[in-house]
Design a protein around this motif. Structure first.
Motif, PDB file in Angstrom:
ATOM      1  N   UNK A 263     124.777  17.346  -1.739  1.00 26.98           N
ATOM      2  CA  UNK A 263     125.385  17.484  -3.078  1.00 26.98           C
ATOM      3  C   UNK A 263     126.040  16.176  -3.499  1.00 26.98           C
ATOM      4  N   UNK A 264     126.621  15.473  -2.528  1.00 22.06           N
ATOM      5  CA  UNK A 264     127.178  14.146  -2.787  1.00 22.06           C
ATOM      6  C   UNK A 264     126.956  13.279  -1.552  1.00 22.06           C
ATOM      7  N   UNK A 265     127.393  12.030  -1.626  1.00 23.77           N
ATOM      8  CA  UNK A 265     127.165  11.125  -0.504  1.00 23.77           C
ATOM      9  C   UNK A 265     127.735  11.716   0.801  1.00 23.77           C
ATOM     10  N   UNK A 266     126.976  11.583   1.895  1.00 24.58           N
ATOM     11  CA  UNK A 266     127.419  12.125   3.181  1.00 24.58           C
ATOM     12  C   UNK A 266     127.250  11.088   4.290  1.00 24.58           C
ATOM     13  N   UNK A 278     123.374   8.180   6.984  1.00 29.49           N
ATOM     14  CA  UNK A 278     123.932   8.289   5.631  1.00 29.49           C
ATOM     15  C   UNK A 278     122.971   9.015   4.724  1.00 29.49           C
ATOM     16  N   UNK A 279     123.532   9.864   3.880  1.00 28.00           N
ATOM     17  CA  UNK A 279     122.776  10.481   2.787  1.00 28.00           C
ATOM     18  C   UNK A 279     123.408   9.988   1.501  1.00 28.00           C
ATOM     19  N   UNK A 280     122.596   9.501   0.578  1.00 33.58           N
ATOM     20  CA  UNK A 280     123.176   9.205  -0.731  1.00 33.58           C
ATOM     21  C   UNK A 280     123.255  10.516  -1.513  1.00 33.58           C
ATOM     22  N   UNK A 281     124.007  10.496  -2.614  1.00 37.07           N
ATOM     23  CA  UNK A 281     124.150  11.709  -3.423  1.00 37.07           C
ATOM     24  C   UNK A 281     122.763  12.181  -3.842  1.00 37.07           C
TER      25      UNK A 281
END
Ligand code: SAH
Ligand code: TRP
Length: 328
Positions: A263-266, A278-281
């Motif tokens: 849902x948002x950066x993680x 890392x996950x971007x949004x």
């Protein structure tokens, strides 16, 4: 009078330390790619298997009840035609629909053994226990393993076998792996063995999408469960609520894709792998595809694996198909 035989259960596991590595390797490989992806077999821990059974009962998930209906009308001719004494089922799960086949084999007087093959140990053990209660004299030889790697561990055949691969699970392979899988399966089949394959059919995309994104949110929980598996098995710290379930039909490839979207950066730490991800949004992680079939696609895949179609059965609404094939 026939003597009443004791049912016997033997369960062997081929999942070991190497398979904890499989999850670790899949995560290391799949979550460091530009397009993140994990194989669907990791959806099926004990909780995931329970959630899958709940999916099968959903009004939107037409596949289970349709396939059961087809089996009910065709089990008898299938059993007569194959003369099978043994049912080997890949990805057997709770083995509910399986009973339709076992009943027909019992009625024909040929039933001797059931061989469920599944990665989920709890599922195989529970299904085996229920079946020997309900089918006196049945031998159950459970194989806990990966049907892509452990088919060489099937017990020596007792006679003609019917291999069953139901639920449309074959659609969970991408096209190349699907053919490789079928070729591997053909290799373990003896002359005289048959394959009963359940495939979901290409149809109105809205009907398909609803089946993978139900209004009660069970499929979403099932998909998100993959993150719980990673947290528990690999000491990851996914914030599961920060991801959402996504399902869409790819109209060109004619398959459904399941993804988990941040849902948002993680920022996620995977302790066991000493790995930071890392996950971007709105970035997505693909957890499954489920390919849908036309008769042409089915024939092509079977032919490429050295199998020939014997019969193709469908329900009146052509929602699902069950095919019978044998070695060419
Ligand atoms: N046959 C049942 C269950 C289908 S769900 C039905 O038709 O309803 C898919 C099943 O395959 C699950 O039980 C899952 O644990 C199993 N499975 C998924 N990937 C697998 C793999 N690579 N090897 C063995 N079993 C697998
Ligand atoms: N074999 C099933 C299918 O392709 C698995 C499945 C059903 C599934 N619903 C799902 C997998 C949702 C992931 C998410 O139909």
């Amino acid at each position: 009078m026939e003597p009443i035989l004791e049912g016997t259960v033997e369960v062997r596991s081929y999942l070991g330390l190497a398979d904890e590595r499989t999850l670790a390797d899949d995560v290391l490989d799949g979550l460091t790619r530009p397009l993140k992806e994990l194989p669907p077999k990791h959806l099926y821990d004990a909780r995931g298997s329970e959630l899958f059974d709940a999916i099968c009962e959903l009004p939107e998930y037409y596949q289970t009840r349709t396939e059961r209906q087809i089996l009910r009308t065709q089990a008898k001719p299938v059993v007569a035609r194959t003369g099978a004494v043994e049912l080997v089922e890949l990805g057997s799960g709770s083995a509910d629909k399986t009973r339709v086949l076992l009943d027909a084999m019992r009625e024909a007087g040929t039933l001797r053994r059931y061989v469920p093959v599944d990665v989920s140990e709890t599922t195989v053990r529970a299904a085996a226990a229920r079946l020997i209660d309900d089918y006196p004299g049945l031998a159950v030889h459970g194989v806990i393993g990966d049907f892509e790697r452990h088919l060489t561990h099937l017990p020596e055949p007792l006679g003609p076998r019917l291999f069953a691969f139901l639920g449309g699970t074959i659609g969970n392979f991408p096209p190349g792996s699907r053919r490789r899988f079928l070729r591997g399966l053909r290799k373990v089949m003896a002359p005289g063995d048959h394959l009963l394959l359940g495939t979901d059919v290409v149809k109105d995309p809205h009907v398909i999408e609803a089946a993978y994104d139900d209004s009660a949110g069970v499929t979403a929980q099932f998909n998100l469960n993959m993150l719980h598996v990673l947290n528990r098995e690999l000491g990851a710290n996914f914030d599961v609520d920060a991801f959402e379930h996504v399902a869409f039909f790819d109209r060109k490839r004619e398959w459904i894709e399941m993804r988990l979207r941040a849902r948002e950066e993680q920022h996620v730490r995977v302790e066991a792998l000493n790995l930071d991800i890392d996950f971007s949004a709105r970035e997505e992680l693909r957890t499954e595809i489920s390919a849908k079939f036309t008769p042409g696609r089915l024939r092509g895949d079977l032919a490429a694996a050295g199998l020939e179609l014997v019969e193709l059965y469908a329900d009146p609404d052509k929602l699902f198909a069950v095919s019978l094939s044998r070695r060419r």
